[in-house]
Design a protein around this motif. Structure first.
Motif, PDB file in Angstrom:
ATOM      1  N   ILE A  61      -4.247   9.202  -2.667  1.00  0.00           N
ATOM      2  CA  ILE A  61      -3.629  10.524  -2.539  1.00  0.00           C
ATOM      3  C   ILE A  61      -4.639  11.527  -2.001  1.00  0.00           C
ATOM      4  N   THR A  62      -4.176  12.333  -1.046  1.00  0.00           N
ATOM      5  CA  THR A  62      -4.952  13.458  -0.539  1.00  0.00           C
ATOM      6  C   THR A  62      -4.126  14.726  -0.720  1.00  0.00           C
ATOM      7  N   PHE A  63      -4.720  15.737  -1.355  1.00  0.00           N
ATOM      8  CA  PHE A  63      -4.101  17.053  -1.455  1.00  0.00           C
ATOM      9  C   PHE A  63      -4.662  17.936  -0.350  1.00  0.00           C
ATOM     10  N   THR A  64      -3.796  18.676   0.295  1.00  0.00           N
ATOM     11  CA  THR A  64      -4.203  19.696   1.246  1.00  0.00           C
ATOM     12  C   THR A  64      -3.564  20.993   0.787  1.00  0.00           C
ATOM     13  N   GLU A  65      -4.393  22.012   0.565  1.00  0.00           N
ATOM     14  CA  GLU A  65      -3.893  23.286   0.053  1.00  0.00           C
ATOM     15  C   GLU A  65      -3.823  24.330   1.167  1.00  0.00           C
TER      16      GLU A  65
ATOM     17  N   ILE B 260       0.851  -1.195   0.000  1.00  0.00           N
ATOM     18  CA  ILE B 260       0.000   0.000   0.000  1.00  0.00           C
ATOM     19  C   ILE B 260       0.882   1.239   0.000  1.00  0.00           C
ATOM     20  N   CYS B 261       0.396   2.310  -0.627  1.00  0.00           N
ATOM     21  CA  CYS B 261       1.031   3.622  -0.498  1.00  0.00           C
ATOM     22  C   CYS B 261      -0.063   4.672  -0.287  1.00  0.00           C
ATOM     23  N   LEU B 262       0.053   5.399   0.814  1.00  0.00           N
ATOM     24  CA  LEU B 262      -0.811   6.536   1.087  1.00  0.00           C
ATOM     25  C   LEU B 262       0.021   7.789   0.931  1.00  0.00           C
ATOM     26  N   MET B 263      -0.516   8.792   0.232  1.00  0.00           N
ATOM     27  CA  MET B 263       0.199  10.040  -0.016  1.00  0.00           C
ATOM     28  C   MET B 263      -0.636  11.210   0.486  1.00  0.00           C
ATOM     29  N   ASN B 264       0.015  12.096   1.226  1.00  0.00           N
ATOM     30  CA  ASN B 264      -0.602  13.344   1.648  1.00  0.00           C
ATOM     31  C   ASN B 264       0.282  14.458   1.116  1.00  0.00           C
TER      32      ASN B 264
END
Length: 130
Positions: free
Chosen positions: A102-106, A62-66
């Protein structure tokens, strides 16, 4: 100063990490039209069963990206980056794209601080440390 965080449930070699980090920085710079000196990358390795995604088998890698980035990039640019990162993870770590999330946080530019200064709002072709 983007902070690009990657969590994987496997151990990888130092050589793989070096290649990976360089590809991540280069790709961010190209897609997001910015320099590389302000890009922070975290790679965290966990044991097999410490990361899961509901759609994956419990035994899968698994790979989780923030991805914490400055405001101003279009959804098209964020999607382009996401798909390229999924391919980089697959190529370097052998993790299938269906097992990545993937989750983007701006954030406003002023939320990113280096010793020299805080960053301004993103503009195309910038060198944020100039």
């Amino acid at each position: 100063m983007p902070h690009l965080q990657f969590e994987i449930n496997k151990k990888v070699s130092y050589e793989s990490k070096e290649i990976f980090v360089n590809e991540i920085r280069k790709t961010f710079s190209e897609v997001m039209d910015t320099g590389t000196d302000h890009i922070a990358v975290s790679l965290r390795e966990y044991d097999k069963y410490n990361l899961t995604i509901g759609r994956a088998d419990i035994n899968d890698d698994i790979c989780l990206m923030n991805l914490d980035i400055r405001e101003g990039r279009t959804i098209e640019k964020r999607r382009e980056l996401a798909l390229k990162y999924m391919e980089i993870v697959k190529h370097n770590f052998g993790i299938e794209t269906k097992n990545q999330y993937i989750t983007f946080t701006e954030h406003k530019g002023e939320d990113f601080h280096l010793v020299e200064k805080y960053l301004a709002t993103w503009t195309s072709g910038e060198d944020p440390l100039a």
